[in-house]
Design a protein around this motif. Structure first.
Motif, PDB file in Angstrom:
ATOM      1  N   UNK A 131       0.831  -1.206   0.000  1.00 63.50           N
ATOM      2  CA  UNK A 131       0.000   0.000   0.000  1.00 63.50           C
ATOM      3  C   UNK A 131       0.865   1.256   0.000  1.00 63.50           C
ATOM      4  N   UNK A 132       1.960   1.233   0.738  1.00 62.39           N
ATOM      5  CA  UNK A 132       2.852   2.392   0.787  1.00 62.39           C
ATOM      6  C   UNK A 132       3.619   2.581  -0.516  1.00 62.39           C
ATOM      7  N   UNK A 133       3.803   1.475  -1.257  1.00 67.98           N
ATOM      8  CA  UNK A 133       4.396   1.523  -2.599  1.00 67.98           C
ATOM      9  C   UNK A 133       5.742   2.250  -2.622  1.00 67.98           C
ATOM     10  N   UNK A 134       6.746   1.753  -1.896  1.00 67.42           N
ATOM     11  CA  UNK A 134       8.060   2.397  -1.920  1.00 67.42           C
ATOM     12  C   UNK A 134       8.727   2.233  -3.281  1.00 67.42           C
ATOM     13  N   UNK A 135       9.299   3.292  -3.804  1.00 66.03           N
ATOM     14  CA  UNK A 135       9.930   3.250  -5.127  1.00 66.03           C
ATOM     15  C   UNK A 135      11.417   2.940  -4.971  1.00 66.03           C
ATOM     16  N   UNK A 136      11.713   1.730  -4.530  1.00 64.24           N
ATOM     17  CA  UNK A 136      13.107   1.360  -4.292  1.00 64.24           C
ATOM     18  C   UNK A 136      13.199  -0.131  -4.015  1.00 64.24           C
ATOM     19  N   UNK A 137      14.434  -0.612  -3.896  1.00 61.73           N
ATOM     20  CA  UNK A 137      14.679  -1.964  -3.405  1.00 61.73           C
ATOM     21  C   UNK A 137      14.844  -1.875  -1.895  1.00 61.73           C
ATOM     22  N   UNK A 138      14.053  -2.642  -1.167  1.00 64.82           N
ATOM     23  CA  UNK A 138      14.114  -2.588   0.298  1.00 64.82           C
ATOM     24  C   UNK A 138      14.106  -4.005   0.858  1.00 64.82           C
ATOM     25  N   UNK A 139      14.946  -4.227   1.851  1.00 64.49           N
ATOM     26  CA  UNK A 139      15.005  -5.519   2.545  1.00 64.49           C
ATOM     27  C   UNK A 139      14.607  -5.290   3.997  1.00 64.49           C
ATOM     28  N   UNK A 140      13.634  -6.054   4.472  1.00 66.59           N
ATOM     29  CA  UNK A 140      13.085  -5.885   5.812  1.00 66.59           C
ATOM     30  C   UNK A 140      13.487  -7.068   6.698  1.00 66.59           C
ATOM     31  N   UNK A 141      14.173  -6.765   7.780  1.00 65.87           N
ATOM     32  CA  UNK A 141      14.524  -7.801   8.753  1.00 65.87           C
ATOM     33  C   UNK A 141      13.265  -8.241   9.490  1.00 65.87           C
ATOM     34  N   UNK A 142      13.388  -9.313  10.253  1.00 63.53           N
ATOM     35  CA  UNK A 142      12.234  -9.809  11.005  1.00 63.53           C
ATOM     36  C   UNK A 142      11.739  -8.752  11.984  1.00 63.53           C
ATOM     37  N   UNK A 143      12.659  -8.045  12.631  1.00 61.35           N
ATOM     38  CA  UNK A 143      12.274  -7.002  13.575  1.00 61.35           C
ATOM     39  C   UNK A 143      11.582  -5.840  12.856  1.00 61.35           C
ATOM     40  N   UNK A 144      12.069  -5.476  11.681  1.00 58.71           N
ATOM     41  CA  UNK A 144      11.443  -4.416  10.902  1.00 58.71           C
ATOM     42  C   UNK A 144      10.053  -4.825  10.414  1.00 58.71           C
ATOM     43  N   UNK A 145       9.900  -6.090  10.076  1.00 58.31           N
ATOM     44  CA  UNK A 145       8.580  -6.598   9.656  1.00 58.31           C
ATOM     45  C   UNK A 145       7.590  -6.430  10.794  1.00 58.31           C
ATOM     46  N   UNK A 146       8.032  -6.799  11.984  1.00 62.64           N
ATOM     47  CA  UNK A 146       7.168  -6.692  13.166  1.00 62.64           C
ATOM     48  C   UNK A 146       6.788  -5.233  13.437  1.00 62.64           C
ATOM     49  N   UNK A 147       7.744  -4.343  13.317  1.00 67.19           N
ATOM     50  CA  UNK A 147       7.485  -2.914  13.543  1.00 67.19           C
ATOM     51  C   UNK A 147       6.556  -2.353  12.484  1.00 67.19           C
ATOM     52  N   UNK A 148       6.693  -2.803  11.247  1.00 69.21           N
ATOM     53  CA  UNK A 148       5.858  -2.303  10.169  1.00 69.21           C
ATOM     54  C   UNK A 148       4.394  -2.663  10.397  1.00 69.21           C
ATOM     55  N   UNK A 149       4.171  -3.854  10.897  1.00 69.20           N
ATOM     56  CA  UNK A 149       2.789  -4.291  11.139  1.00 69.20           C
ATOM     57  C   UNK A 149       2.121  -3.469  12.210  1.00 69.20           C
TER      58      UNK A 149
END
Length: 219
Positions: free
Chosen positions: A200-218
């Motif tokens: 939904x945020x549609x970032x215009x880049x290559x991004x890698x999300x760690x497990x901790x970042x995934x949790x924070x994003x949710x």
């Protein structure tokens, strides 16, 4: 403007939850699900394709979507051989990405794994790293790679070792703090939610999300 989505692996631990988010949310007007076996699910937005993944090219017209969610993955126990596992975890996702790119897809979202590294001595980590490396060379507008740790949740298939490991990680989660927090097991529902929100945020880049970042994003 509502979009079209394609999901591969919609019957899996994360994919099953993500598929419901795609169908129930307002962000997509149509969802194509590519599967090996019927999903036993009906929805006015849903187009279900039951196919042989070795014949993906025959269905290229269905890859004309905006966003692609790739939730494919297996284990050596289920695949039986490293060659079969490589095909499912590397060859199929890259073929799907190539076909989607040719049909105009803009954003490719891919579930990888913690520790993914094309030079790893661990086979699973190595093939996930290879898939990431090849995917990042494709000219999508956006590539989002999620690297969750051990996934928690009820699987449709029986994986006793993972079920025992998940229960142990959950019971000992209080130990995974500070530098160890990144190794904490994560709920499949959380990964699905993050994947949906990233799209939904549609970032215009290559991004890698760690497990901790995934949790924070949710959150």
């Amino acid at each position: 403007m509502k979009k079209r989505a394609l999901i591969v692996g919609g019957s899996g631990l994360v994919g099953h939850r993500l598929l419901h988010l795609l169908l129930e949310g307002q962000h997509y007007e149509a969802v194509v699900a590519i599967v090996r076996t019927p999903l036993q699910l009906e929805h006015p937005k849903l187009t279900e394709l039951i196919i042989d993944f070795d014949e993906l090219e025959q269905y290229e017209q269905y890859f004309n979507v905006d966003d692609v969610f790739c939730c494919l993955g297996t284990t050596i126990k289920k695949a039986k051989t490293q060659e079969a596992m490589y095909k499912i975890d590397v060859e199929y996702p890259l073929t799907i990405a190539r076909l989607a790119l040719q049909q105009g897809a803009r954003h490719f979202l891919f579930i990888s794994a913690m520790g993914a590294n094309p030079d790893s001595r661990i086979f699973y980590s190595r093939i996930k790293g290879i898939a990431e490396r090849e995917l990042c060379q494709m000219p999508f507008e956006s590539i989002s790679i999620l690297r969750p740790s051990l996934l928690l949740g009820d699987r449709q298939e029986c994986r006793p070792a993972e079920r025992w490991g998940g229960a142990s990680f959950k019971a000992l989660s209080f130990l995974f703090t500070g530098p160890l927090r990144k190794y904490r097991a994560i709920e499949a529902e959380t990964v699905a939610q993050s994947m949906y929100l990233i799209a939904k945020d549609d970032p215009k880049r290559i991004a890698i999300y760690s497990s901790q970042q995934i949790e924070q994003y949710a959150k």
